[in-house]
Design a protein around this motif. Structure first.
Motif, PDB file in Angstrom:
ATOM      1  N   ILE A 122      -1.014 -30.606  -3.775  1.00 31.59           N
ATOM      2  CA  ILE A 122       0.092 -31.399  -3.631  1.00 31.59           C
ATOM      3  C   ILE A 122      -0.714 -33.061  -3.184  1.00 31.59           C
ATOM      4  CG2 ILE A 122       1.838 -32.435  -1.889  1.00 31.59           C
ATOM      5  CD1 ILE A 122       2.608 -29.325  -1.444  1.00 31.59           C
ATOM      6  N   LEU A 123      -1.604 -33.081  -2.620  1.00 30.05           N
ATOM      7  CA  LEU A 123      -2.358 -34.392  -2.309  1.00 30.05           C
ATOM      8  C   LEU A 123      -3.083 -34.558  -3.524  1.00 30.05           C
ATOM      9  CD1 LEU A 123      -3.734 -33.961   1.498  1.00 30.05           C
ATOM     10  CD2 LEU A 123      -1.809 -35.258   0.744  1.00 30.05           C
ATOM     11  N   LEU A 124      -3.559 -33.690  -4.100  1.00 26.70           N
ATOM     12  CA  LEU A 124      -4.435 -34.037  -5.405  1.00 26.70           C
ATOM     13  C   LEU A 124      -3.388 -34.776  -6.399  1.00 26.70           C
ATOM     14  CD1 LEU A 124      -7.014 -33.835  -7.241  1.00 26.70           C
ATOM     15  CD2 LEU A 124      -6.355 -31.603  -7.800  1.00 26.70           C
ATOM     16  N   LYS A 125      -2.454 -34.066  -6.656  1.00 28.94           N
ATOM     17  CA  LYS A 125      -1.416 -34.695  -7.849  1.00 28.94           C
ATOM     18  C   LYS A 125      -0.840 -35.809  -7.060  1.00 28.94           C
ATOM     19  CE  LYS A 125      -0.267 -30.383  -9.805  1.00 28.94           C
ATOM     20  NZ  LYS A 125       0.759 -29.335 -10.424  1.00 28.94           N
ATOM     21  N   ARG A 126      -0.734 -36.050  -6.040  1.00 27.83           N
ATOM     22  CA  ARG A 126      -0.118 -37.561  -5.323  1.00 27.83           C
ATOM     23  C   ARG A 126      -0.987 -38.448  -5.494  1.00 27.83           C
ATOM     24  NH1 ARG A 126       1.436 -37.064   0.812  1.00 27.83           N
ATOM     25  NH2 ARG A 126       2.939 -35.302  -0.110  1.00 27.83           N
ATOM     26  N   TYR A 127      -2.292 -38.201  -5.392  1.00 23.96           N
ATOM     27  CA  TYR A 127      -3.325 -39.096  -5.531  1.00 23.96           C
ATOM     28  C   TYR A 127      -3.223 -39.550  -7.138  1.00 23.96           C
ATOM     29  CZ  TYR A 127      -7.835 -40.588  -7.377  1.00 23.96           C
ATOM     30  OH  TYR A 127      -8.828 -41.432  -8.158  1.00 23.96           O
ATOM     31  N   VAL A 128      -3.404 -38.622  -8.029  1.00 27.15           N
ATOM     32  CA  VAL A 128      -3.433 -38.945  -9.627  1.00 27.15           C
ATOM     33  C   VAL A 128      -2.051 -39.607  -9.776  1.00 27.15           C
ATOM     34  CG1 VAL A 128      -3.354 -37.846 -11.883  1.00 27.15           C
ATOM     35  CG2 VAL A 128      -4.684 -36.865 -10.076  1.00 27.15           C
ATOM     36  N   ASN A 129      -0.719 -39.401  -9.360  1.00 29.26           N
ATOM     37  CA  ASN A 129       0.396 -40.116  -9.803  1.00 29.26           C
ATOM     38  C   ASN A 129       0.543 -41.368  -8.986  1.00 29.26           C
ATOM     39  OD1 ASN A 129       0.837 -38.062 -11.649  1.00 29.26           O
ATOM     40  ND2 ASN A 129       1.983 -36.758 -10.090  1.00 29.26           N
ATOM     41  N   THR A 130      -0.181 -41.672  -8.063  1.00 29.12           N
ATOM     42  CA  THR A 130       0.075 -42.884  -7.321  1.00 29.12           C
ATOM     43  C   THR A 130      -1.232 -43.993  -7.395  1.00 29.12           C
ATOM     44  OG1 THR A 130      -0.763 -41.840  -5.060  1.00 29.12           O
ATOM     45  CG2 THR A 130       1.696 -41.646  -5.762  1.00 29.12           C
ATOM     46  N   GLU A 131      -2.208 -43.602  -6.473  1.00 29.19           N
ATOM     47  CA  GLU A 131      -3.420 -44.376  -6.453  1.00 29.19           C
ATOM     48  C   GLU A 131      -4.001 -44.437  -7.920  1.00 29.19           C
ATOM     49  OE1 GLU A 131      -6.032 -43.430  -3.638  1.00 29.19           O
ATOM     50  OE2 GLU A 131      -4.755 -43.440  -1.834  1.00 29.19           O
ATOM     51  N   ARG A 132      -4.245 -43.349  -8.363  1.00 29.51           N
ATOM     52  CA  ARG A 132      -4.900 -43.212  -9.744  1.00 29.51           C
ATOM     53  C   ARG A 132      -4.028 -44.066 -10.867  1.00 29.51           C
ATOM     54  NH1 ARG A 132      -6.420 -41.713 -14.619  1.00 29.51           N
ATOM     55  NH2 ARG A 132      -8.524 -40.813 -14.918  1.00 29.51           N
ATOM     56  N   LYS A 133      -2.895 -43.619 -10.884  1.00 29.91           N
ATOM     57  CA  LYS A 133      -1.911 -44.461 -11.715  1.00 29.91           C
ATOM     58  C   LYS A 133      -1.921 -45.852 -11.968  1.00 29.91           C
ATOM     59  CE  LYS A 133       3.047 -44.217 -13.174  1.00 29.91           C
ATOM     60  NZ  LYS A 133       4.232 -43.577 -12.959  1.00 29.91           N
ATOM     61  N   GLY A 134      -1.796 -46.307 -10.487  1.00 35.34           N
ATOM     62  CA  GLY A 134      -2.031 -47.637 -10.398  1.00 35.34           C
ATOM     63  C   GLY A 134      -3.167 -48.438 -11.003  1.00 35.34           C
ATOM     64  N   ILE A 135      -4.297 -47.807 -10.911  1.00 39.41           N
ATOM     65  CA  ILE A 135      -5.495 -48.245 -11.483  1.00 39.41           C
ATOM     66  C   ILE A 135      -5.674 -47.990 -13.109  1.00 39.41           C
ATOM     67  CG2 ILE A 135      -8.110 -48.094 -11.488  1.00 39.41           C
ATOM     68  CD1 ILE A 135      -7.592 -47.027  -8.750  1.00 39.41           C
ATOM     69  N   ASP A 136      -4.981 -47.000 -13.441  1.00 38.70           N
ATOM     70  CA  ASP A 136      -5.190 -46.573 -14.953  1.00 38.70           C
ATOM     71  C   ASP A 136      -4.318 -47.728 -15.986  1.00 38.70           C
ATOM     72  OD1 ASP A 136      -5.163 -45.798 -17.555  1.00 38.70           O
ATOM     73  OD2 ASP A 136      -4.168 -43.709 -16.962  1.00 38.70           O
ATOM     74  N   PRO A 137      -4.876 -48.406 -16.780  1.00 34.64           N
ATOM     75  CA  PRO A 137      -4.243 -49.463 -17.356  1.00 34.64           C
ATOM     76  C   PRO A 137      -3.152 -48.963 -18.162  1.00 34.64           C
ATOM     77  CG  PRO A 137      -6.459 -49.535 -17.848  1.00 34.64           C
ATOM     78  CD  PRO A 137      -6.245 -48.413 -17.199  1.00 34.64           C
TER      79      PRO A 137
END
Length: 443
Positions: free
Chosen positions: A262-277
């Motif tokens: 759950i935390l892994l997907k949350r990271y990808v869909n929030t923090e990582r998504k915010g960095i990904d152009p």
């Protein structure tokens, strides 16, 4: 990377070495090699001496080898014994833990200089020529640019012969058996998570820390995970990783908990998504996309991540490198297996499963090393049982002597002459009883 000499001028050999090995070695390994080589080159310029002259790094092989020998003895406090065609190196109590890295680093440095045709001589001063010509040494280490690991490390097929058969180094370490660290503290993960909270870890660091303790994987294996590595496994709680000794072939899986997923997907869909152009989510990212990235949208490296880990450990006063999480996993996994096993057959089966999961090549040797810890732990428990039994006997003795004293006071007897030996025995018993009574009052 720019590297300067003592006169603040660029030093091309190390600059070229770093650039060349940057694509061959892990960044953390390469930096540790540089940290081991820099003091050596400083020592060459300031203190080396061969026939009244300073030794140059690009001097003749015999001269450089003599300088390395002197450096190992005088600066790293190692015992060096010269043999016919090679030398053995033994650490002392005063030898730094990095002495073996220096030998590996110097070996790799001169290999690079010869391959780049910068070192003017064909003979590598750090190579045992006679050994390198042998057939056995064609079985080199599986990790590119690194020496073969000893059998007990469990990452490469063992060669059951002397050290000359698994290393081509001229300076051969003879007394360094690789022994894993045993971490018995069951609360260690929660101490680490607490340390991360105090320095305000991002979700990325929290996920990586949980994966370290839940899976027993190495930090480098977790950090380099891709989206495709997760999708390759049928089970939603599993992912493929690159095994350290597999020459970058994904042949090892890890398993984690629902909460961490759950935390892994949350990271990808929030923090990582915010960095990904492109702002892609977990389900939209291509298989080749790295799961963990930096603020600059580049794949996360071990060195970049380690700064966050180290900051948290220092904040909480923990002396803990990330690899100890792997030892913690093995230690506690083995403990649970032993506690749950109903028979010797079940115990052997579960231990074999652990060997497969950890991808150990020499499973029996690895298990035997960890087994030593549990043997000691069982011995401690046995001692505790014995000492508790002694305490119980002391209490019973005290109770018995106290009861006898009360009976003697109530009983009226005629005054008779009592032999002195009996009097002494009675007095001794009374003294012991009084001592126990004082100890009880003290508690």
């Amino acid at each position: 990377m720019l590297i300067f000499d003592l006169e603040y001028k660029p030093f091309p050999p190390l600059i070229i070495f770093y650039d060349d090995q940057n694509s061959r070695l892990a960044e953390s390994t390469l930096r540790s090699y540089l940290n081991a080589l820099l003091p050596f080159f400083t020592w060459l310029d300031r203190y080396s001496n061969y026939q009244g002259k300073r030794v140059k790094w690009d001097g003749e092989s015999d001269v450089v080898r003599h300088a390395v020998d002197t450096y190992l003895r005088d600066e790293l406090n190692c015992s060096v014994v010269i043999k016919d065609n090679y030398s053995t190196v033994e650490k002392s109590a005063n030898s730094p833990s990095s002495y073996h890295q220096f030998i590996s680093a110097a070996n790799t440095f001169y290999k690079t200089m010869i391959r780049k045709k910068i070192y003017p001589y064909k003979t590598n001063p750090l190579i045992d020529i006679h050994a390198s010509l042998g057939e056995d040494l064609k079985q080199t280490g599986e990790r590119e640019g690194k020496p073969r690991m000893p059998a007990v490390a469990g990452t490469e097929e063992p060669i059951h012969e002397s050290h000359r058969r698994w290393t081509d180094s001229y300076f051969k370490i003879t007394n360094e058996d690789w022994i894993p660290v045993v971490i018995a503290d069951r609360d260690l993960p929660y101490q680490v998570y607490k340390a991360g909270d105090k320095v305000r870890w991002n979700l990325r660091e929290k996920v990586i820390a949980r994966l370290l303790f839940e899976t027993g994987a190495r930090a480098s294996e977790i950090i380099t995970m891709t989206i495709g590595a997760y999708r390759q496994r049928r089970d939603k709680l599993e992912a493929q990783v690159i095994d350290k000794g597999s020459q970058k072939v994904r042949r090892k899986f890890i398993r984690f908990t629902d909460d961490t997923l759950i935390l892994l997907k949350r990271y990808v869909n929030t923090e990582r998504k915010g960095i990904d152009p492109l702002g892609l989510t977990f389900d939209q990212l291509p298989d080749s996309a790295p799961i963990f990235i930096t603020q600059r949208n580049t794949p996360l490296t071990h060195n970049s991540w380690y700064r966050h880990w180290n900051k948290a450990m220092k904040r909480e006063g923990l002396s803990l490198n990330p690899h100890k999480a792997r030892h913690w996993y093995v230690t506690n996994r083995m403990r649970l297996i032993k506690e749950a096993a109903q028979s010797e057959g079940e115990l052997a089966k579960k231990m074999a499963e652990l060997v497969v999961y950890m991808a150990w090549r020499s499973g029996e040797e690895m298990l035997s090393v960890y087994e030593h810890f549990f043997t000691e732990e069982e011995a401690v428990k046995s001692i505790d049982v014995f000492q508790n039994s002694m305490k119980k006997q002391e209490q019973e003795y005290l109770k018995e002597r106290s009861s006898r004293r009360k009976k003697q006071k109530k009983k009226q007897v005629e005054t008779v002459e009592i032999p002195s030996t009996i009097v002494d025995d009675i007095q001794e018993d009374q003294d012991i009883a009084d001592l126990f009574e004082e100890l009880e009052n003290y508690r």
